[in-house]
Design a protein around this motif. Sequence first.
Motif, PDB file in Angstrom:
ATOM      1  N   GLN A 131       0.830  -1.214   0.000  1.00 37.16           N
ATOM      2  CA  GLN A 131       0.000   0.000   0.000  1.00 37.16           C
ATOM      3  C   GLN A 131       0.860   1.257   0.000  1.00 37.16           C
ATOM      4  O   GLN A 131       0.587   2.204  -0.751  1.00 37.16           O
ATOM      5  CB  GLN A 131      -0.927  -0.004   1.205  1.00 37.16           C
ATOM      6  CG  GLN A 131      -2.011  -1.039   1.143  1.00 37.16           C
ATOM      7  CD  GLN A 131      -2.797  -1.132   2.441  1.00 37.16           C
ATOM      8  OE1 GLN A 131      -2.614  -0.333   3.345  1.00 37.16           O
ATOM      9  NE2 GLN A 131      -3.668  -2.128   2.535  1.00 37.16           N
ATOM     10  N   LEU A 132       1.889   1.277   0.828  1.00 39.69           N
ATOM     11  CA  LEU A 132       2.769   2.449   0.888  1.00 39.69           C
ATOM     12  C   LEU A 132       3.548   2.625  -0.416  1.00 39.69           C
ATOM     13  O   LEU A 132       3.708   3.757  -0.899  1.00 39.69           O
ATOM     14  CB  LEU A 132       3.731   2.329   2.069  1.00 39.69           C
ATOM     15  CG  LEU A 132       3.103   2.483   3.446  1.00 39.69           C
ATOM     16  CD1 LEU A 132       4.111   2.129   4.545  1.00 39.69           C
ATOM     17  CD2 LEU A 132       2.598   3.909   3.648  1.00 39.69           C
ATOM     18  N   PHE A 133       4.031   1.538  -0.988  1.00 42.03           N
ATOM     19  CA  PHE A 133       4.753   1.628  -2.257  1.00 42.03           C
ATOM     20  C   PHE A 133       3.832   2.143  -3.358  1.00 42.03           C
ATOM     21  O   PHE A 133       4.251   2.949  -4.193  1.00 42.03           O
ATOM     22  CB  PHE A 133       5.336   0.271  -2.655  1.00 42.03           C
ATOM     23  CG  PHE A 133       6.435  -0.234  -1.755  1.00 42.03           C
ATOM     24  CD1 PHE A 133       7.231   0.633  -1.014  1.00 42.03           C
ATOM     25  CD2 PHE A 133       6.683  -1.589  -1.643  1.00 42.03           C
ATOM     26  CE1 PHE A 133       8.247   0.168  -0.196  1.00 42.03           C
ATOM     27  CE2 PHE A 133       7.706  -2.068  -0.837  1.00 42.03           C
ATOM     28  CZ  PHE A 133       8.486  -1.191  -0.112  1.00 42.03           C
ATOM     29  N   ASP A 134       2.589   1.686  -3.378  1.00 40.68           N
ATOM     30  CA  ASP A 134       1.627   2.158  -4.379  1.00 40.68           C
ATOM     31  C   ASP A 134       1.354   3.649  -4.220  1.00 40.68           C
ATOM     32  O   ASP A 134       1.249   4.374  -5.204  1.00 40.68           O
ATOM     33  CB  ASP A 134       0.297   1.399  -4.266  1.00 40.68           C
ATOM     34  CG  ASP A 134       0.365  -0.001  -4.827  1.00 40.68           C
ATOM     35  OD1 ASP A 134       1.334  -0.311  -5.549  1.00 40.68           O
ATOM     36  OD2 ASP A 134      -0.559  -0.793  -4.535  1.00 40.68           O
TER      37      ASP A 134
ATOM     38  N   LEU B  46      12.438  -6.330   1.101  1.00 44.25           N
ATOM     39  CA  LEU B  46      10.988  -6.131   1.144  1.00 44.25           C
ATOM     40  C   LEU B  46      10.440  -5.772  -0.232  1.00 44.25           C
ATOM     41  O   LEU B  46       9.409  -6.291  -0.653  1.00 44.25           O
ATOM     42  CB  LEU B  46      10.627  -5.055   2.166  1.00 44.25           C
ATOM     43  CG  LEU B  46       9.149  -4.776   2.366  1.00 44.25           C
ATOM     44  CD1 LEU B  46       8.417  -6.033   2.829  1.00 44.25           C
ATOM     45  CD2 LEU B  46       8.961  -3.654   3.377  1.00 44.25           C
ATOM     46  N   VAL B  47      11.122  -4.893  -0.946  1.00 48.53           N
ATOM     47  CA  VAL B  47      10.695  -4.524  -2.299  1.00 48.53           C
ATOM     48  C   VAL B  47      10.667  -5.761  -3.191  1.00 48.53           C
ATOM     49  O   VAL B  47       9.692  -5.997  -3.917  1.00 48.53           O
ATOM     50  CB  VAL B  47      11.617  -3.433  -2.898  1.00 48.53           C
ATOM     51  CG1 VAL B  47      11.348  -3.246  -4.381  1.00 48.53           C
ATOM     52  CG2 VAL B  47      11.448  -2.113  -2.161  1.00 48.53           C
ATOM     53  N   ALA B  48      11.704  -6.572  -3.118  1.00 47.24           N
ATOM     54  CA  ALA B  48      11.755  -7.792  -3.923  1.00 47.24           C
ATOM     55  C   ALA B  48      10.624  -8.746  -3.563  1.00 47.24           C
ATOM     56  O   ALA B  48      10.009  -9.367  -4.438  1.00 47.24           O
ATOM     57  CB  ALA B  48      13.104  -8.479  -3.745  1.00 47.24           C
ATOM     58  N   ARG B  49      10.325  -8.852  -2.273  1.00 48.20           N
ATOM     59  CA  ARG B  49       9.254  -9.743  -1.819  1.00 48.20           C
ATOM     60  C   ARG B  49       7.897  -9.250  -2.309  1.00 48.20           C
ATOM     61  O   ARG B  49       7.082 -10.041  -2.804  1.00 48.20           O
ATOM     62  CB  ARG B  49       9.295  -9.836  -0.294  1.00 48.20           C
ATOM     63  CG  ARG B  49       8.493 -10.962   0.269  1.00 48.20           C
ATOM     64  CD  ARG B  49       8.912 -11.320   1.658  1.00 48.20           C
ATOM     65  NE  ARG B  49       8.406 -10.375   2.636  1.00 48.20           N
ATOM     66  CZ  ARG B  49       8.609 -10.471   3.941  1.00 48.20           C
ATOM     67  NH1 ARG B  49       9.318 -11.460   4.432  1.00 48.20           N
ATOM     68  NH2 ARG B  49       8.122  -9.585   4.767  1.00 48.20           N
ATOM     69  N   VAL B  50       7.656  -7.949  -2.197  1.00 45.26           N
ATOM     70  CA  VAL B  50       6.376  -7.387  -2.641  1.00 45.26           C
ATOM     71  C   VAL B  50       6.227  -7.549  -4.155  1.00 45.26           C
ATOM     72  O   VAL B  50       5.161  -7.950  -4.644  1.00 45.26           O
ATOM     73  CB  VAL B  50       6.255  -5.903  -2.218  1.00 45.26           C
ATOM     74  CG1 VAL B  50       5.089  -5.225  -2.917  1.00 45.26           C
ATOM     75  CG2 VAL B  50       6.090  -5.798  -0.706  1.00 45.26           C
ATOM     76  N   LEU B  51       7.283  -7.270  -4.903  1.00 40.86           N
ATOM     77  CA  LEU B  51       7.211  -7.424  -6.356  1.00 40.86           C
ATOM     78  C   LEU B  51       7.043  -8.889  -6.745  1.00 40.86           C
ATOM     79  O   LEU B  51       6.330  -9.195  -7.709  1.00 40.86           O
ATOM     80  CB  LEU B  51       8.458  -6.832  -7.013  1.00 40.86           C
ATOM     81  CG  LEU B  51       8.552  -5.307  -6.973  1.00 40.86           C
ATOM     82  CD1 LEU B  51       9.873  -4.848  -7.566  1.00 40.86           C
ATOM     83  CD2 LEU B  51       7.376  -4.661  -7.689  1.00 40.86           C
ATOM     84  N   GLY B  52       7.667  -9.785  -6.008  1.00 43.47           N
ATOM     85  CA  GLY B  52       7.500 -11.212  -6.266  1.00 43.47           C
ATOM     86  C   GLY B  52       6.073 -11.662  -6.048  1.00 43.47           C
ATOM     87  O   GLY B  52       5.527 -12.463  -6.827  1.00 43.47           O
TER      88      GLY B  52
END
Length: 79
Positions: free
Chosen positions: A27-30, A63-69
Amino acid sequence: MYLTNVKLSFYIDVMDIDSRINDTAEQLFDHNGFNATGMSRLIKMTGLSSRTVYKHVASKNTLVARVLGERHARFFAAM
């Protein structure tokens, strides 16, 4: 039997924490973008301690890699 229930509840809690971190991060990345989202903001929004967050996520890059995965998996699962 009691020990089995304790162990099971521990793993359920760990899974809940991971999903809580991932969902909040997504949500925060979006909303803010990857670069503009800091770990301190994530920690504040999850309501978890920084120690707990860093126990589950080694770094922001992880975390970025996990969310994108997860997004990748959801996208291809929907096809």
